[in-house]
Design a protein around this motif. Structure first.
Motif, PDB file in Angstrom:
ATOM      1  N   GLN A 108       5.986 -91.797  -2.289  1.00  0.00           N
ATOM      2  CA  GLN A 108       4.866 -92.609  -1.595  1.00  0.00           C
ATOM      3  C   GLN A 108       4.677 -93.638  -2.416  1.00  0.00           C
ATOM      4  O   GLN A 108       4.232 -94.926  -1.877  1.00  0.00           O
ATOM      5  N   GLY A 109       4.650 -93.677  -3.819  1.00  0.00           N
ATOM      6  CA  GLY A 109       4.459 -94.961  -4.634  1.00  0.00           C
ATOM      7  C   GLY A 109       5.610 -96.076  -4.803  1.00  0.00           C
ATOM      8  O   GLY A 109       5.178 -97.192  -4.311  1.00  0.00           O
TER       9      GLY A 109
ATOM     10  N   ILE B 279       7.310 -96.286  -2.060  1.00  0.00           N
ATOM     11  CA  ILE B 279       7.435 -97.033  -0.455  1.00  0.00           C
ATOM     12  C   ILE B 279       6.399 -97.903  -0.453  1.00  0.00           C
ATOM     13  O   ILE B 279       6.576 -99.123  -0.093  1.00  0.00           O
ATOM     14  N   GLN B 280       5.169 -97.519  -1.168  1.00  0.00           N
ATOM     15  CA  GLN B 280       4.097 -98.606  -1.488  1.00  0.00           C
ATOM     16  C   GLN B 280       4.675 -99.940  -1.854  1.00  0.00           C
ATOM     17  O   GLN B 280       4.193-101.163  -1.635  1.00  0.00           O
ATOM     18  N   GLN B 281       5.501 -99.659  -3.253  1.00  0.00           N
ATOM     19  CA  GLN B 281       5.967-100.872  -3.764  1.00  0.00           C
ATOM     20  C   GLN B 281       6.765-101.635  -2.976  1.00  0.00           C
ATOM     21  O   GLN B 281       7.060-102.843  -3.072  1.00  0.00           O
TER      22      GLN B 281
ATOM     23  N   GLU C 154       6.934-101.805   0.099  1.00  0.00           N
ATOM     24  CA  GLU C 154       6.349-102.687   1.375  1.00  0.00           C
ATOM     25  C   GLU C 154       5.603-103.709   0.765  1.00  0.00           C
ATOM     26  O   GLU C 154       5.688-104.814   1.492  1.00  0.00           O
ATOM     27  N   VAL C 155       5.180-103.580  -0.629  1.00  0.00           N
ATOM     28  CA  VAL C 155       4.468-104.825  -1.083  1.00  0.00           C
ATOM     29  C   VAL C 155       5.538-106.037  -1.288  1.00  0.00           C
ATOM     30  O   VAL C 155       5.285-106.867  -1.119  1.00  0.00           O
TER      31      VAL C 155
END
Length: 478
Positions: A214-215, A217-219, A221-222
Protein backbone atom coordinates in the motif's frame (compact mmCIF):
# COMPACT_ATOMS: atom_id res chain seq x y z
CA UNK A 1 -4.57 -37.44 4.65
CA UNK A 2 -3.91 -38.30 8.30
CA UNK A 3 -7.52 -37.61 9.25
CA UNK A 4 -8.70 -39.84 6.40
CA UNK A 5 -6.43 -42.62 7.70
CA UNK A 6 -7.75 -42.13 11.24
CA UNK A 7 -11.36 -42.31 10.03
CA UNK A 8 -10.49 -45.45 8.05
CA UNK A 9 -8.95 -47.07 11.13
CA UNK A 10 -11.98 -46.14 13.26
CA UNK A 11 -14.26 -47.62 10.60
CA UNK A 12 -12.22 -50.84 10.61
CA UNK A 13 -12.47 -50.91 14.41
CA UNK A 14 -16.26 -50.56 14.25
CA UNK A 15 -16.42 -53.25 11.58
CA UNK A 16 -14.30 -55.62 13.69
CA UNK A 17 -16.47 -54.91 16.73
CA UNK A 18 -19.59 -55.73 14.75
CA UNK A 19 -17.93 -58.87 13.37
CA UNK A 20 -16.83 -59.89 16.89
CA UNK A 21 -20.37 -59.39 18.19
CA UNK A 22 -21.87 -61.48 15.40
CA UNK A 23 -19.21 -64.16 15.84
CA UNK A 24 -19.81 -64.20 19.59
CA UNK A 25 -23.55 -64.60 18.99
CA UNK A 26 -22.90 -67.51 16.65
CA UNK A 27 -20.48 -69.14 19.09
CA UNK A 28 -23.04 -68.76 21.89
CA UNK A 29 -25.71 -70.30 19.68
CA UNK A 30 -23.42 -73.25 18.84
CA UNK A 31 -22.62 -73.83 22.54
CA UNK A 32 -26.32 -73.57 23.44
CA UNK A 33 -27.07 -76.03 20.63
CA UNK A 34 -24.59 -78.52 22.14
CA UNK A 35 -26.26 -78.07 25.53
CA UNK A 36 -29.63 -78.90 23.99
CA UNK A 37 -28.17 -82.04 22.38
CA UNK A 38 -26.70 -83.19 25.72
CA UNK A 39 -29.94 -82.43 27.54
CA UNK A 40 -31.93 -84.34 24.94
CA UNK A 41 -29.58 -87.32 25.24
CA UNK A 42 -29.98 -87.23 28.99
CA UNK A 43 -33.75 -87.06 28.60
CA UNK A 44 -33.67 -90.09 26.29
CA UNK A 45 -31.48 -91.96 28.78
CA UNK A 46 -33.82 -90.98 31.62
CA UNK A 47 -36.82 -92.32 29.68
CA UNK A 48 -34.94 -95.56 29.02
CA UNK A 49 -34.27 -95.85 32.73
CA UNK A 50 -37.99 -95.29 33.43
CA UNK A 51 -38.80 -98.16 31.08
CA UNK A 52 -36.22 -100.38 32.83
CA UNK A 53 -37.37 -99.44 36.34
CA UNK A 54 -41.08 -99.82 35.58
CA UNK A 55 -40.56 -103.20 33.98
CA UNK A 56 -38.52 -104.53 36.92
CA UNK A 57 -41.02 -103.21 39.45
CA UNK A 58 -43.84 -104.98 37.64
CA UNK A 59 -41.93 -108.27 37.34
CA UNK A 60 -41.19 -108.26 41.05
CA UNK A 61 -44.59 -107.15 42.38
CA UNK A 62 -46.92 -107.87 39.44
CA UNK A 63 -48.64 -104.57 40.23
CA UNK A 64 -49.76 -102.50 37.25
CA UNK A 65 -48.94 -99.25 39.04
CA UNK A 66 -45.31 -99.85 38.10
CA UNK A 67 -46.27 -100.00 34.40
CA UNK A 68 -47.51 -96.39 34.25
CA UNK A 69 -44.04 -94.73 34.12
CA UNK A 70 -42.90 -97.47 31.74
CA UNK A 71 -45.79 -96.86 29.36
CA UNK A 72 -45.39 -93.07 29.58
CA UNK A 73 -41.66 -93.27 28.91
CA UNK A 74 -42.19 -95.62 25.94
CA UNK A 75 -44.61 -93.16 24.33
CA UNK A 76 -42.32 -90.14 24.86
CA UNK A 77 -38.96 -91.64 23.90
CA UNK A 78 -39.48 -91.68 20.14
CA UNK A 79 -40.41 -87.93 19.89
CA UNK A 80 -37.26 -87.21 21.90
CA UNK A 81 -35.22 -89.32 19.49
CA UNK A 82 -36.68 -87.38 16.53
CA UNK A 83 -35.79 -84.12 18.30
CA UNK A 84 -32.27 -85.45 18.83
CA UNK A 85 -31.94 -86.38 15.17
CA UNK A 86 -33.05 -82.86 14.13
CA UNK A 87 -30.53 -81.27 16.51
CA UNK A 88 -27.73 -83.43 15.06
CA UNK A 89 -28.59 -82.59 11.48
CA UNK A 90 -25.12 -80.95 10.99
CA UNK A 91 -23.20 -83.93 12.44
CA UNK A 92 -23.38 -87.14 10.33
CA UNK A 93 -21.35 -89.22 12.86
CA UNK A 94 -23.69 -88.35 15.71
CA UNK A 95 -26.69 -89.03 13.45
CA UNK A 96 -25.36 -92.56 12.88
CA UNK A 97 -24.93 -92.90 16.64
CA UNK A 98 -28.53 -91.72 17.03
CA UNK A 99 -29.64 -94.51 14.68
CA UNK A 100 -27.78 -97.00 16.84
CA UNK A 101 -29.31 -95.54 20.01
CA UNK A 102 -32.77 -95.82 18.44
CA UNK A 103 -32.22 -99.52 17.66
CA UNK A 104 -31.00 -100.14 21.21
CA UNK A 105 -34.04 -98.40 22.72
CA UNK A 106 -36.41 -100.24 20.38
CA UNK A 107 -34.79 -103.50 21.45
CA UNK A 108 -35.16 -102.46 25.09
CA UNK A 109 -38.86 -101.65 24.59
CA UNK A 110 -39.34 -105.00 22.86
CA UNK A 111 -37.79 -107.01 25.69
CA UNK A 112 -39.74 -105.00 28.26
CA UNK A 113 -42.95 -105.80 26.42
CA UNK A 114 -42.11 -109.53 26.50
CA UNK A 115 -41.31 -109.34 30.21
CA UNK A 116 -44.69 -107.71 30.93
CA UNK A 117 -46.48 -110.39 28.89
CA UNK A 118 -44.83 -113.28 30.78
CA UNK A 119 -47.28 -115.44 32.68
CA UNK A 120 -47.02 -115.53 36.40
CA UNK A 121 -46.58 -119.28 36.05
CA UNK A 122 -43.37 -118.85 34.01
CA UNK A 123 -40.34 -120.43 35.63
CA UNK A 124 -37.98 -118.21 37.58
CA UNK A 125 -35.17 -119.15 35.28
CA UNK A 126 -36.98 -117.56 32.33
CA UNK A 127 -37.77 -114.49 34.38
CA UNK A 128 -34.13 -114.24 35.43
CA UNK A 129 -33.05 -114.62 31.80
CA UNK A 130 -35.35 -111.81 30.70
CA UNK A 131 -34.13 -109.61 33.54
CA UNK A 132 -30.55 -110.27 32.54
CA UNK A 133 -31.25 -109.50 28.88
CA UNK A 134 -33.09 -106.30 29.88
CA UNK A 135 -30.18 -105.24 32.06
CA UNK A 136 -27.65 -105.92 29.28
CA UNK A 137 -29.67 -103.86 26.81
CA UNK A 138 -30.05 -101.07 29.37
CA UNK A 139 -26.31 -101.12 29.96
CA UNK A 140 -25.76 -100.87 26.20
CA UNK A 141 -28.08 -97.85 26.08
CA UNK A 142 -26.24 -96.21 28.99
CA UNK A 143 -22.83 -96.84 27.44
CA UNK A 144 -23.88 -95.63 23.99
CA UNK A 145 -25.62 -92.53 25.37
CA UNK A 146 -22.55 -91.80 27.51
CA UNK A 147 -20.32 -91.98 24.43
CA UNK A 148 -22.60 -89.60 22.55
CA UNK A 149 -22.70 -87.21 25.52
CA UNK A 150 -18.90 -87.37 25.75
CA UNK A 151 -18.62 -86.46 22.05
CA UNK A 152 -20.92 -83.50 22.56
CA UNK A 153 -19.05 -82.39 25.66
CA UNK A 154 -15.75 -82.51 23.75
CA UNK A 155 -17.38 -80.52 20.96
CA UNK A 156 -18.70 -78.02 23.47
CA UNK A 157 -15.23 -77.60 25.01
CA UNK A 158 -13.76 -77.06 21.58
CA UNK A 159 -16.40 -74.51 20.70
CA UNK A 160 -15.86 -72.70 23.98
CA UNK A 161 -12.13 -72.60 23.31
CA UNK A 162 -12.71 -71.30 19.75
CA UNK A 163 -15.07 -68.63 21.03
CA UNK A 164 -12.64 -67.59 23.74
CA UNK A 165 -9.73 -67.48 21.30
CA UNK A 166 -11.74 -65.51 18.73
CA UNK A 167 -12.87 -63.06 21.39
CA UNK A 168 -9.28 -62.57 22.63
CA UNK A 169 -7.95 -62.10 19.08
CA UNK A 170 -10.65 -59.52 18.36
CA UNK A 171 -9.90 -57.68 21.58
CA UNK A 172 -6.18 -57.60 20.77
CA UNK A 173 -6.85 -56.39 17.22
CA UNK A 174 -9.31 -53.70 18.35
CA UNK A 175 -6.86 -52.57 21.03
CA UNK A 176 -4.05 -52.38 18.45
CA UNK A 177 -6.27 -50.44 16.06
CA UNK A 178 -7.27 -48.08 18.85
CA UNK A 179 -3.62 -47.42 19.68
CA UNK A 180 -2.81 -46.91 16.00
CA UNK A 181 -5.81 -44.59 15.58
CA UNK A 182 -4.75 -42.60 18.62
CA UNK A 183 -1.22 -42.31 17.22
CA UNK A 184 -2.51 -41.19 13.81
CA UNK A 185 -4.83 -38.62 15.42
CA UNK A 186 -1.95 -37.35 17.55
CA UNK A 187 0.27 -37.01 14.50
CA UNK A 188 -2.58 -35.33 12.59
CA UNK A 189 -3.13 -32.91 15.43
CA UNK A 190 0.57 -32.01 15.49
CA UNK A 191 0.64 -31.57 11.72
CA UNK A 192 -2.52 -29.47 11.79
CA UNK A 193 -1.19 -27.35 14.64
CA UNK A 194 2.05 -26.83 12.74
CA UNK A 195 0.14 -25.94 9.56
CA UNK A 196 -2.08 -23.46 11.45
CA UNK A 197 0.97 -21.81 13.00
CA UNK A 198 2.63 -21.63 9.59
CA UNK A 199 -0.50 -20.10 8.05
CA UNK A 200 -0.74 -17.61 10.91
CA UNK A 201 2.89 -16.63 10.29
CA UNK A 202 2.22 -16.38 6.54
CA UNK A 203 -0.88 -14.28 7.19
CA UNK A 204 1.10 -11.95 9.41
CA UNK A 205 3.80 -11.72 6.76
CA UNK A 206 1.19 -11.14 4.05
CA UNK A 207 -0.38 -8.33 6.08
CA UNK A 208 3.06 -6.81 6.43
CA UNK A 209 3.63 -7.17 2.69
CA UNK A 210 0.19 -5.68 2.04
CA UNK A 211 1.02 -2.72 4.25
CA UNK A 212 4.32 -2.25 2.43
CA UNK A 213 2.56 -2.65 -0.92
CA UNK A 214 0.00 0.00 0.00
CA UNK A 215 2.86 2.34 0.81
CA UNK A 216 4.53 1.55 -2.52
CA UNK A 217 1.23 2.09 -4.34
CA UNK A 218 0.80 5.48 -2.69
CA UNK A 219 4.36 6.39 -3.62
CA UNK A 220 3.72 5.18 -7.16
CA UNK A 221 0.51 7.21 -7.41
CA UNK A 222 2.33 10.30 -6.21
CA UNK A 223 5.16 9.56 -8.66
CA UNK A 224 2.68 9.05 -11.52
CA UNK A 225 0.94 12.31 -10.72
CA UNK A 226 4.26 14.12 -10.61
CA UNK A 227 5.31 12.43 -13.85
CA UNK A 228 2.04 13.40 -15.49
CA UNK A 229 2.44 16.99 -14.36
CA UNK A 230 6.03 16.92 -15.55
CA UNK A 231 5.01 15.53 -18.96
CA UNK A 232 2.33 18.16 -19.34
CA UNK A 233 4.61 21.02 -18.28
CA UNK A 234 7.54 19.69 -20.27
CA UNK A 235 5.48 19.25 -23.41
CA UNK A 236 3.95 22.68 -22.97
CA UNK A 237 7.34 24.31 -22.42
CA UNK A 238 8.90 22.43 -25.36
CA UNK A 239 6.07 23.45 -27.65
CA UNK A 240 6.88 27.15 -27.14
CA UNK A 241 10.45 27.14 -28.56
CA UNK A 242 9.30 24.81 -31.35
CA UNK A 243 6.56 27.24 -32.34
CA UNK A 244 9.15 30.02 -32.43
CA UNK A 245 11.45 27.92 -34.58
CA UNK A 246 8.59 27.16 -36.96
CA UNK A 247 7.36 30.78 -36.97
CA UNK A 248 10.75 32.37 -37.60
CA UNK A 249 11.59 29.67 -40.15
CA UNK A 250 8.38 30.42 -42.07
CA UNK A 251 9.10 34.18 -41.88
CA UNK A 252 12.62 33.57 -43.17
CA UNK A 253 11.25 31.55 -46.07
CA UNK A 254 8.59 34.14 -46.91
CA UNK A 255 10.44 37.45 -46.41
CA UNK A 256 14.02 36.65 -47.41
CA UNK A 257 13.87 34.12 -50.21
CA UNK A 258 16.35 35.97 -52.39
CA UNK A 259 18.93 36.28 -49.61
CA UNK A 260 19.04 32.56 -48.89
CA UNK A 261 20.78 30.34 -51.44
CA UNK A 262 19.67 26.83 -52.37
CA UNK A 263 21.72 25.13 -49.65
CA UNK A 264 20.30 27.51 -47.06
CA UNK A 265 16.75 26.78 -48.17
CA UNK A 266 17.53 23.04 -48.03
CA UNK A 267 18.83 23.35 -44.46
CA UNK A 268 15.90 25.57 -43.53
CA UNK A 269 13.35 23.08 -44.89
CA UNK A 270 15.03 20.21 -43.01
CA UNK A 271 14.96 22.30 -39.84
CA UNK A 272 11.25 23.05 -40.27
CA UNK A 273 10.49 19.39 -41.07
CA UNK A 274 12.31 18.24 -37.93
CA UNK A 275 10.54 20.89 -35.86
CA UNK A 276 7.19 19.73 -37.23
CA UNK A 277 8.05 16.08 -36.43
CA UNK A 278 9.13 17.11 -32.94
CA UNK A 279 5.84 18.96 -32.45
CA UNK A 280 3.85 15.88 -33.48
CA UNK A 281 5.94 13.70 -31.16
CA UNK A 282 5.30 16.01 -28.22
CA UNK A 283 1.56 16.09 -28.94
CA UNK A 284 1.44 12.27 -29.12
CA UNK A 285 3.41 11.97 -25.89
CA UNK A 286 1.04 14.38 -24.24
CA UNK A 287 -1.94 12.35 -25.49
CA UNK A 288 -0.34 9.14 -24.21
CA UNK A 289 0.34 10.62 -20.77
CA UNK A 290 -3.19 12.01 -20.48
CA UNK A 291 -4.74 8.55 -20.88
CA UNK A 292 -5.77 7.73 -17.32
CA UNK A 293 -8.63 6.15 -15.43
CA UNK A 294 -11.81 8.18 -15.46
CA UNK A 295 -14.65 5.88 -14.25
CA UNK A 296 -17.28 8.58 -14.60
CA UNK A 297 -16.34 9.03 -18.28
CA UNK A 298 -17.85 5.69 -19.34
CA UNK A 299 -21.06 6.14 -21.31
CA UNK A 300 -23.50 3.97 -23.21
CA UNK A 301 -22.60 4.91 -26.77
CA UNK A 302 -23.16 3.74 -30.31
CA UNK A 303 -19.90 2.67 -31.90
CA UNK A 304 -21.38 3.62 -35.27
CA UNK A 305 -21.82 7.26 -34.17
CA UNK A 306 -18.21 7.39 -32.94
CA UNK A 307 -17.00 5.89 -36.21
CA UNK A 308 -18.99 8.47 -38.24
CA UNK A 309 -17.24 11.31 -36.37
CA UNK A 310 -13.83 9.71 -36.94
CA UNK A 311 -14.46 9.25 -40.67
CA UNK A 312 -15.64 12.85 -40.90
CA UNK A 313 -12.39 14.02 -39.26
CA UNK A 314 -10.37 11.87 -41.68
CA UNK A 315 -12.32 13.01 -44.75
CA UNK A 316 -9.35 14.82 -46.28
CA UNK A 317 -6.81 11.92 -46.15
CA UNK A 318 -9.54 9.49 -47.24
CA UNK A 319 -10.24 11.56 -50.37
CA UNK A 320 -6.55 12.22 -50.95
CA UNK A 321 -5.82 8.46 -51.00
CA UNK A 322 -9.05 7.58 -52.90
CA UNK A 323 -9.79 5.15 -50.10
CA UNK A 324 -12.89 2.97 -49.87
CA UNK A 325 -14.33 2.48 -46.38
CA UNK A 326 -16.75 -0.42 -45.82
CA UNK A 327 -18.55 -0.28 -42.48
CA UNK A 328 -20.75 -3.04 -41.10
CA UNK A 329 -23.36 -2.87 -38.35
CA UNK A 330 -21.80 -1.40 -35.22
CA UNK A 331 -22.86 -2.29 -31.65
CA UNK A 332 -23.81 -0.24 -28.59
CA UNK A 333 -21.50 -0.61 -25.59
CA UNK A 334 -19.99 1.11 -22.54
CA UNK A 335 -16.96 3.22 -23.45
CA UNK A 336 -15.19 6.57 -23.10
CA UNK A 337 -16.15 8.37 -26.33
CA UNK A 338 -12.99 10.48 -26.64
CA UNK A 339 -10.69 7.49 -26.08
CA UNK A 340 -12.63 5.33 -28.52
CA UNK A 341 -12.42 8.09 -31.14
CA UNK A 342 -8.65 8.24 -30.63
CA UNK A 343 -8.40 4.45 -30.93
CA UNK A 344 -10.35 4.29 -34.20
CA UNK A 345 -8.62 7.37 -35.60
CA UNK A 346 -5.17 5.91 -35.00
CA UNK A 347 -6.02 2.53 -36.55
CA UNK A 348 -7.75 3.98 -39.62
CA UNK A 349 -4.95 6.53 -40.06
CA UNK A 350 -2.43 3.66 -40.05
CA UNK A 351 -4.48 1.85 -42.70
CA UNK A 352 -4.46 5.02 -44.84
CA UNK A 353 -0.74 5.56 -44.30
CA UNK A 354 0.79 2.12 -44.84
CA UNK A 355 -0.54 1.54 -48.37
CA UNK A 356 1.01 -0.14 -51.40
CA UNK A 357 2.16 2.11 -54.18
CA UNK A 358 -0.44 2.59 -56.90
CA UNK A 359 -3.15 0.71 -54.96
CA UNK A 360 -6.15 2.53 -53.53
CA UNK A 361 -6.78 1.65 -49.88
CA UNK A 362 -9.77 -0.55 -49.07
CA UNK A 363 -10.65 -0.58 -45.39
CA UNK A 364 -13.32 -2.89 -43.99
CA UNK A 365 -14.69 -2.37 -40.48
CA UNK A 366 -16.97 -5.01 -38.94
CA UNK A 367 -18.15 -6.13 -35.51
CA UNK A 368 -19.62 -9.26 -33.97
CA UNK A 369 -20.61 -10.42 -30.50
CA UNK A 370 -18.30 -12.95 -28.76
CA UNK A 371 -17.57 -14.28 -25.28
CA UNK A 372 -14.40 -13.92 -23.25
CA UNK A 373 -13.49 -17.61 -23.51
CA UNK A 374 -12.36 -17.01 -27.09
CA UNK A 375 -9.44 -14.76 -26.06
CA UNK A 376 -6.80 -14.86 -23.31
CA UNK A 377 -7.08 -12.74 -20.17
CA UNK A 378 -10.82 -12.00 -20.47
CA UNK A 379 -13.79 -13.01 -18.31
CA UNK A 380 -15.01 -16.34 -19.68
CA UNK A 381 -18.76 -15.72 -19.30
CA UNK A 382 -18.79 -12.00 -20.10
CA UNK A 383 -20.13 -10.68 -23.43
CA UNK A 384 -17.74 -8.75 -25.69
CA UNK A 385 -17.72 -7.23 -29.17
CA UNK A 386 -14.98 -8.13 -31.62
CA UNK A 387 -14.15 -5.12 -33.80
CA UNK A 388 -12.09 -5.92 -36.91
CA UNK A 389 -10.35 -3.26 -39.06
CA UNK A 390 -8.93 -4.85 -42.23
CA UNK A 391 -6.86 -3.10 -44.91
CA UNK A 392 -5.09 -4.09 -48.14
CA UNK A 393 -1.87 -2.31 -47.26
CA UNK A 394 1.75 -3.41 -47.04
CA UNK A 395 1.24 -5.63 -43.95
CA UNK A 396 4.09 -6.83 -41.74
CA UNK A 397 5.77 -9.98 -40.49
CA UNK A 398 3.87 -11.32 -37.45
CA UNK A 399 7.15 -12.04 -35.66
CA UNK A 400 7.13 -8.30 -34.86
CA UNK A 401 3.65 -8.47 -33.32
CA UNK A 402 5.05 -8.08 -29.79
CA UNK A 403 6.83 -4.84 -30.77
CA UNK A 404 4.27 -2.82 -32.68
CA UNK A 405 2.23 -1.91 -29.56
CA UNK A 406 5.26 -0.58 -27.63
CA UNK A 407 6.10 3.11 -27.40
CA UNK A 408 8.49 4.43 -30.10
CA UNK A 409 8.59 1.09 -31.90
CA UNK A 410 8.59 1.42 -35.69
CA UNK A 411 8.98 -1.22 -38.41
CA UNK A 412 9.82 1.27 -41.18
CA UNK A 413 12.22 4.16 -41.56
CA UNK A 414 10.96 7.70 -40.99
CA UNK A 415 11.80 8.59 -44.60
CA UNK A 416 9.42 5.90 -45.89
CA UNK A 417 6.44 6.51 -43.63
CA UNK A 418 6.02 9.42 -41.27
CA UNK A 419 4.96 8.87 -37.68
CA UNK A 420 6.14 8.97 -34.08
CA UNK A 421 5.74 5.29 -33.07
CA UNK A 422 3.22 6.14 -30.35
CA UNK A 423 -0.12 5.61 -32.10
CA UNK A 424 -0.44 1.86 -31.51
CA UNK A 425 0.84 2.24 -27.93
CA UNK A 426 -2.05 4.67 -27.37
CA UNK A 427 -4.45 2.10 -28.90
CA UNK A 428 -3.16 -0.59 -26.57
CA UNK A 429 -3.56 1.67 -23.54
CA UNK A 430 -7.12 2.63 -24.51
CA UNK A 431 -8.12 -1.01 -24.97
CA UNK A 432 -6.47 -1.94 -21.65
CA UNK A 433 -8.39 0.81 -19.87
CA UNK A 434 -11.61 -0.59 -21.35
CA UNK A 435 -10.66 -4.06 -19.99
CA UNK A 436 -10.40 -5.43 -23.50
CA UNK A 437 -7.86 -7.09 -25.74
CA UNK A 438 -6.06 -6.03 -28.92
CA UNK A 439 -3.99 -7.99 -31.42
CA UNK A 440 -3.34 -8.13 -35.15
CA UNK A 441 -3.06 -10.61 -38.01
CA UNK A 442 -0.91 -9.76 -40.99
CA UNK A 443 1.37 -10.97 -43.77
CA UNK A 444 3.83 -8.88 -45.69
CA UNK A 445 2.21 -7.52 -48.84
CA UNK A 446 -1.23 -8.93 -47.99
CA UNK A 447 -2.63 -6.31 -45.66
CA UNK A 448 -3.37 -6.23 -41.92
CA UNK A 449 -6.34 -6.92 -39.68
CA UNK A 450 -6.42 -5.28 -36.27
CA UNK A 451 -8.74 -7.08 -33.82
CA UNK A 452 -10.10 -5.14 -30.84
CA UNK A 453 -12.18 -6.90 -28.18
CA UNK A 454 -14.28 -4.55 -26.02
CA UNK A 455 -16.74 -5.57 -23.26
CA UNK A 456 -20.40 -4.86 -23.86
CA UNK A 457 -20.78 -3.69 -20.26
CA UNK A 458 -18.14 -2.25 -17.96
CA UNK A 459 -18.34 -4.13 -14.64
CA UNK A 460 -15.34 -2.52 -12.92
CA UNK A 461 -12.82 0.17 -13.73
CA UNK A 462 -9.63 0.69 -11.78
CA UNK A 463 -6.00 1.45 -12.37
CA UNK A 464 -5.01 -1.99 -11.18
CA UNK A 465 -7.34 -3.64 -13.69
CA UNK A 466 -6.01 -1.44 -16.47
CA UNK A 467 -2.42 -2.37 -15.70
CA UNK A 468 -3.32 -6.06 -15.42
CA UNK A 469 -5.15 -6.17 -18.75
CA UNK A 470 -2.37 -4.16 -20.40
CA UNK A 471 0.15 -6.72 -19.14
CA UNK A 472 -2.01 -9.59 -20.41
CA UNK A 473 -2.22 -7.98 -23.83
CA UNK A 474 1.56 -7.63 -23.90
CA UNK A 475 2.07 -11.33 -23.04
CA UNK A 476 -0.70 -12.57 -25.34
CA UNK A 477 0.70 -10.68 -28.34
CA UNK A 478 3.96 -12.70 -28.15
Amino acid sequence: MSFVLAILLISIGFALSAYSYIRSQKDSERIAHTFRVINTLEDVLSLAKDIETGTRGYLITHKTIFLEPCTSAASRVHPELRTLRALLDDNPAQQRSTDTLTRLINAKIAISTRQVRLSRRAPDSIRQAYLLIGKIRMDDIRAHAARMIAVEQDLMQQRRADAHRSFQNTLVLIFALSLLTFAVLLISYNLLDRELRRRAENETQLRQYEHELQGKIQQLEVSNQELERFAFVASHDMQEPLRKIQTFGDLLNQNYPSQVDSNGRLYLNKMLTSADRMSKLIRDLLSFSRLKNEPDAFQRISLGDVLDRVLMDLEVPIKKNSATINVGVMPVLDAVPSQLEQLLCNLISNALKYTKSGVSPIITISAKRVYGAAYPGLHVDQAYYELSITDNGIGFDEKYLDRIFDVFQRLHAKAEYEGTGIGLAICKRVVAYHQGYITARSREGLGTTFIIILPENQVMTSAAVTDTVETRNSKASL
